[in-house]
Design an enzyme around this catalytic site. Structure first.
Site, mmCIF file in Angstrom:
data_model
loop_
_atom_site.group_PDB
_atom_site.id
_atom_site.type_symbol
_atom_site.label_atom_id
_atom_site.label_comp_id
_atom_site.label_asym_id
_atom_site.label_seq_id
_atom_site.Cartn_x
_atom_site.Cartn_y
_atom_site.Cartn_z
ATOM 1 N N SER A 45 -6.837 -0.391 1.638
ATOM 2 C CA SER A 45 -6.243 -0.690 2.944
ATOM 3 C C SER A 45 -5.728 0.541 3.669
ATOM 4 O O SER A 45 -5.547 0.495 4.895
ATOM 5 C CB SER A 45 -5.110 -1.701 2.785
ATOM 6 O OG SER A 45 -4.119 -1.214 1.897
ATOM 7 N N ASP A 337 4.649 -2.213 7.371
ATOM 8 C CA ASP A 337 4.812 -3.571 6.845
ATOM 9 C C ASP A 337 5.303 -3.606 5.400
ATOM 10 O O ASP A 337 5.218 -4.632 4.742
ATOM 11 C CB ASP A 337 3.486 -4.332 6.949
ATOM 12 C CG ASP A 337 2.358 -3.632 6.209
ATOM 13 O OD1 ASP A 337 2.620 -2.624 5.526
ATOM 14 O OD2 ASP A 337 1.198 -4.091 6.316
ATOM 15 N N HIS A 340 2.012 -0.248 4.208
ATOM 16 C CA HIS A 340 1.203 0.656 5.013
ATOM 17 C C HIS A 340 2.072 1.414 6.007
ATOM 18 O O HIS A 340 3.175 0.982 6.331
ATOM 19 C CB HIS A 340 0.113 -0.141 5.728
ATOM 20 C CG HIS A 340 -0.649 -1.033 4.798
ATOM 21 N ND1 HIS A 340 -0.353 -2.381 4.649
ATOM 22 C CD2 HIS A 340 -1.657 -0.760 3.941
ATOM 23 C CE1 HIS A 340 -1.165 -2.900 3.744
ATOM 24 N NE2 HIS A 340 -1.957 -1.946 3.280
#
Length: 370
Positions: A45, A337, A340
Site C-alpha cells: 500500500s 490514517d 500510511h
C-alpha cells in the site's frame, strides 16, 4: 477541536510560516529529464496507486485523495504517494495500476503494487511472487502485441532499459507481530525467508533482462499510530524516547540491514546492473523524531481516523467510513490514517530521497533518465 459535521471532526493546527513549508517541498520543477524511464513497481500500500480498488473493488472513499486529486483514486493517502513524487521528478506521468482495465495506458510502465501485499505466504493474491508473474505476463503480452504494429505499447527491447522498483516487507514484519502474535525473536527468525523472496525477484527480473533496480527498505513500524493503538501489553519501557515501539523498530532495522547486505551481494553477482538501496527508515524516523523542526505536529497521531488523541485510531472505524474524524486540509500531519503517510509527509520524504544522501550507491533518481 472544531466540529465539521456530526460524524467528522477537525483537529486545529496553528499555521506554519511560509519558509518552513517551502523547505519541505521538493523542487520537482528543476528536473531536466528529457527521456523519462519506463518504471515497473512492485510493493504494497505504500506505493499502491489504485490496484486494490481495480483488482478487488475495495472501496477507498474520500477524504482519501482530497488534497491533490480532489477525489479518491484508490491511494491510501490524502494525496500523492512517494512513488507519485518520484515519477513527477523525472517528468513522467503517475503509474497506473496493472489491474486497471479501463482508461489505462502503460506507455511509461505499470504498477503491480497492491495494498496488503507481502512476500509470504507465496502464491496468494497479491504476494510478491504473484506480482512478478503478472509482470512476466505483461511483458510477454506487450511484446506480442507490439510486434504486430499496435501502438502505445512497450516494445520487447525497452523492458531491458526500464527501472524496476521494489518496496515491500512492511506487512511481513508488522503482521507477524500484530496478526500472528509472534515474539520479537520469532519475527527475527522469519526475516531471512522474507528477504529470500526479494532476492529471488531481483534475480528473476535480471534474468528477464532488467538491469536497473531501486530498492526501498522498510520504515519505523513501531511509530505507526495503528500499531501503537492496537499493541497489547506494551509498557513505557517498551517505548523509545519518541514514543515508538522499540521491538517493532528493532525488527525493521534488522530487516533493513540484511536487505542492505543482500543488495551488496547482488551487485557483486550482477556486475552490469545498477542496484540502489534507499534508506527509507532513516528518513521517516528523522521526520518523526524532529517533526516540529520540519513543520509537522503530532507525528504519532493519524489525521484521519477515530478516537482522538493520542493516536486517533480505532480498528472498527476506517478513514472515510461513518464515524471518522479528519484534520483540517492543509494541516501538517505525518500519518494520514494510522498506517500510511500524508501527502505533505510523502513530499518531504521524496525531497530527501532526491538528494541522493540516503541512497547506496549515491545515485540520483534522474540517473535513470534515458
Amino acid at each position: 477541536m472544531v466540529m465539521m459535521s456530526s460524524s467528522v471532526s477537525s483537529f486545529a493546527i496553528a499555521p506554519l510560516t511560509f519558509f518552513t513549508i517551502f523547505l519541505c517541498i521538493p523542487l520537482f520543477a528543476l528536473s531536466y529529464c528529457k527521456n523519462p524511464p519506463i518504471i515497473f513497481n512492485f510493493g504494497d500500500s505504500n506505493s499502491d496507486t489504485g490496484g486494490l480498488v481495480a483488482g478487488l473493488g475495495y472501496s477507498v472513499k474520500l477524504p482519501n485523495g482530497r488534497t491533490f486529486f480532489g477525489r479518491s483514486t484508490g491511494r491510501l493517502s490524502d494525496g500523492r504517494l512517494l512513488i507519485d513524487f518520484l515519477c513527477q521528478s523525472v517528468n513522467t506521468s503517475v503509474l497506473r495500476p496493472y489491474l486497471e482495465s479501463i482508461g489505462s495506458t502503460f506507455e511509461n510502465g505499470a504498477n503491480f503494487a497492491i495494498a496488503g501485499s507481502a512476500t509470504l505466504p507465496k502464491n496468494v493474491p497479491f504476494a510478491l511472487n504473484i506480482q512478478l508473474m503478472q509482470f512476466i505476463h505483461f511483458k510477454d503480452r506487450s511484446s506480442q502485441l507490439s510486434s504486430t504494429g499496435i501502438e502505445g505499447l512497450i516494445g520487447y527491447d525497452r523492458f531491458d532499459d526500464a527501472l524496476y522498483m521494489i518496496d515491500i516487507g512492511q506487512n511481513d514484519i508488522a503482521d507477524s507481530f500484530s496478526k500472528e502474535g509472534l515474539s520479537y525473536l520469532q519475527v527475527v527468525d522469519k526475516i531471512p525467508s522474507i528477504l529470500g523472496e526479494i532476492d529471488n525477484v531481483v534475480k528473476e527480473i535480471y534474468d528477464q533482462g532488467g538491469r536497473k533496480f531501486w530498492v526501498h527498505n522498510t520504515g519505523p513500524l513501531g511509530c505507526l499510530p495503528q500499531k501503537l493503538a492496537l499493541a497489547k501489553n506494551i509498557s513505557s519501557i517498551d517505548l523509545d524516547s519518541f514514543g515508538c515501539i522499540s521491538s517493532y523498530n528493532d525488527a525493521a532495522k534488522l530487516f533493513n540491514e540484511e536487505l542492505r547486505r543482500i543488495c551488496i551481494g547482488l551487485r557483486s553477482e550482477m556486475k552490469d546492473a545498477t542496484i540502489v538501496y534507499v534508506d527509507i527508515y532513516a528518513i521517516k524516523y528523522d521526520l518523526i523524531a524532529n517533526s516540529t523542526n520540519y513543520g509537522f505536529l503530532s507525528p504519532l497521531m493519524a489525521c484521519c481516523g477515530s478516537g482522538g488523541p493520542p493516536y486517533n485510531y480505532e480498528r472498527t472505524v476506517n478513514c472515510g467510513f461513518p464515524g471518522y474524524q479528519v484534520c483540517d486540509q492543509g494541516s501538517r500531519f505525518v500519518s494520514w490514517d494510522g498506517v500510511h503517510y500524508t501527502e505533505a509527509a510523502n513530499a518531504f520524504i521524496a525531497s530527501k530521497i532526491l538528494s541522493a544522501n540516503y541512497s547506496t550507491p549515491s545515485v540520483t533518481f534522474d540517473f535513470f533518465c534515458q
